[in-house]
Design a protein around this motif. Sequence first.
Motif, PDB file in Angstrom:
ATOM      1  N   THR A  24       4.739  -3.994  10.930  1.00 43.36           N
ATOM      2  CA  THR A  24       3.385  -3.447  11.023  1.00 43.36           C
ATOM      3  C   THR A  24       2.882  -2.827   9.723  1.00 43.36           C
ATOM      4  O   THR A  24       1.680  -2.767   9.501  1.00 43.36           O
ATOM      5  CB  THR A  24       3.290  -2.401  12.142  1.00 43.36           C
ATOM      6  OG1 THR A  24       4.233  -1.360  11.888  1.00 43.36           O
ATOM      7  CG2 THR A  24       3.576  -3.033  13.501  1.00 43.36           C
ATOM      8  N   SER A  25       3.780  -2.341   8.865  1.00 47.63           N
ATOM      9  CA  SER A  25       3.347  -1.750   7.601  1.00 47.63           C
ATOM     10  C   SER A  25       4.491  -1.725   6.604  1.00 47.63           C
ATOM     11  O   SER A  25       5.660  -1.712   6.988  1.00 47.63           O
ATOM     12  CB  SER A  25       2.820  -0.330   7.809  1.00 47.63           C
ATOM     13  OG  SER A  25       3.873   0.526   8.212  1.00 47.63           O
ATOM     14  N   CYS A  26       4.124  -1.727   5.315  1.00 45.63           N
ATOM     15  CA  CYS A  26       5.104  -1.632   4.232  1.00 45.63           C
ATOM     16  C   CYS A  26       4.545  -0.747   3.126  1.00 45.63           C
ATOM     17  O   CYS A  26       3.333  -0.709   2.899  1.00 45.63           O
ATOM     18  CB  CYS A  26       5.406  -3.006   3.643  1.00 45.63           C
ATOM     19  SG  CYS A  26       6.266  -4.145   4.727  1.00 45.63           S
ATOM     20  N   SER A  27       5.442  -0.057   2.440  1.00 48.06           N
ATOM     21  CA  SER A  27       5.100   0.772   1.283  1.00 48.06           C
ATOM     22  C   SER A  27       6.108   0.493   0.189  1.00 48.06           C
ATOM     23  O   SER A  27       7.215   0.031   0.458  1.00 48.06           O
ATOM     24  CB  SER A  27       5.170   2.256   1.643  1.00 48.06           C
ATOM     25  OG  SER A  27       4.259   2.564   2.658  1.00 48.06           O
ATOM     26  N   GLY A  36       0.951   2.087  -0.953  1.00 46.25           N
ATOM     27  CA  GLY A  36       0.800   1.096   0.104  1.00 46.25           C
ATOM     28  C   GLY A  36       0.917  -0.328  -0.409  1.00 46.25           C
ATOM     29  O   GLY A  36       0.690  -0.612  -1.579  1.00 46.25           O
ATOM     30  N   ASN A  38       0.000  -4.552   0.735  1.00 48.86           N
ATOM     31  CA  ASN A  38      -0.707  -5.465   1.625  1.00 48.86           C
ATOM     32  C   ASN A  38       0.324  -6.331   2.332  1.00 48.86           C
ATOM     33  O   ASN A  38       1.265  -6.812   1.707  1.00 48.86           O
ATOM     34  CB  ASN A  38      -1.658  -6.357   0.821  1.00 48.86           C
ATOM     35  CG  ASN A  38      -2.719  -5.550   0.108  1.00 48.86           C
ATOM     36  OD1 ASN A  38      -3.303  -4.657   0.690  1.00 48.86           O
ATOM     37  ND2 ASN A  38      -2.944  -5.857  -1.149  1.00 48.86           N
ATOM     38  N   CYS A  62       9.652  -1.018   5.122  1.00 45.85           N
ATOM     39  CA  CYS A  62       8.711  -1.568   6.094  1.00 45.85           C
ATOM     40  C   CYS A  62       9.043  -1.020   7.472  1.00 45.85           C
ATOM     41  O   CYS A  62      10.204  -0.741   7.780  1.00 45.85           O
ATOM     42  CB  CYS A  62       8.793  -3.092   6.117  1.00 45.85           C
ATOM     43  SG  CYS A  62       8.267  -3.852   4.567  1.00 45.85           S
TER      44      CYS A  62
END
Length: 75
Positions: A24-27, A36, A38, A62
């Motif tokens: 759902t998200s990665c940094s 952040g 994409n 992630c």
Amino acid sequence: PQIVTAGVPAALSFSVSNTGSSITSCSFYVNGSRYGLNLSGNTASGSYTFPVSGSYTVYADCLDASGVTGTGPSN
């Protein structure tokens, strides 16, 4: 490792995959600071302008839909 040039944006790319829940998200992190990324399919990408030329350790983490975090190095 890639050598970076001060003041020039460096493209960052991380291959990501998960066998359970979708990611759902990665940094990514540079010297402990978080930025952040994409997320598109199995690739997390971003750009960072390094202040000083040299070699840096960059890594990403992630999070998946189940709340599990994974960490890995830059490609």
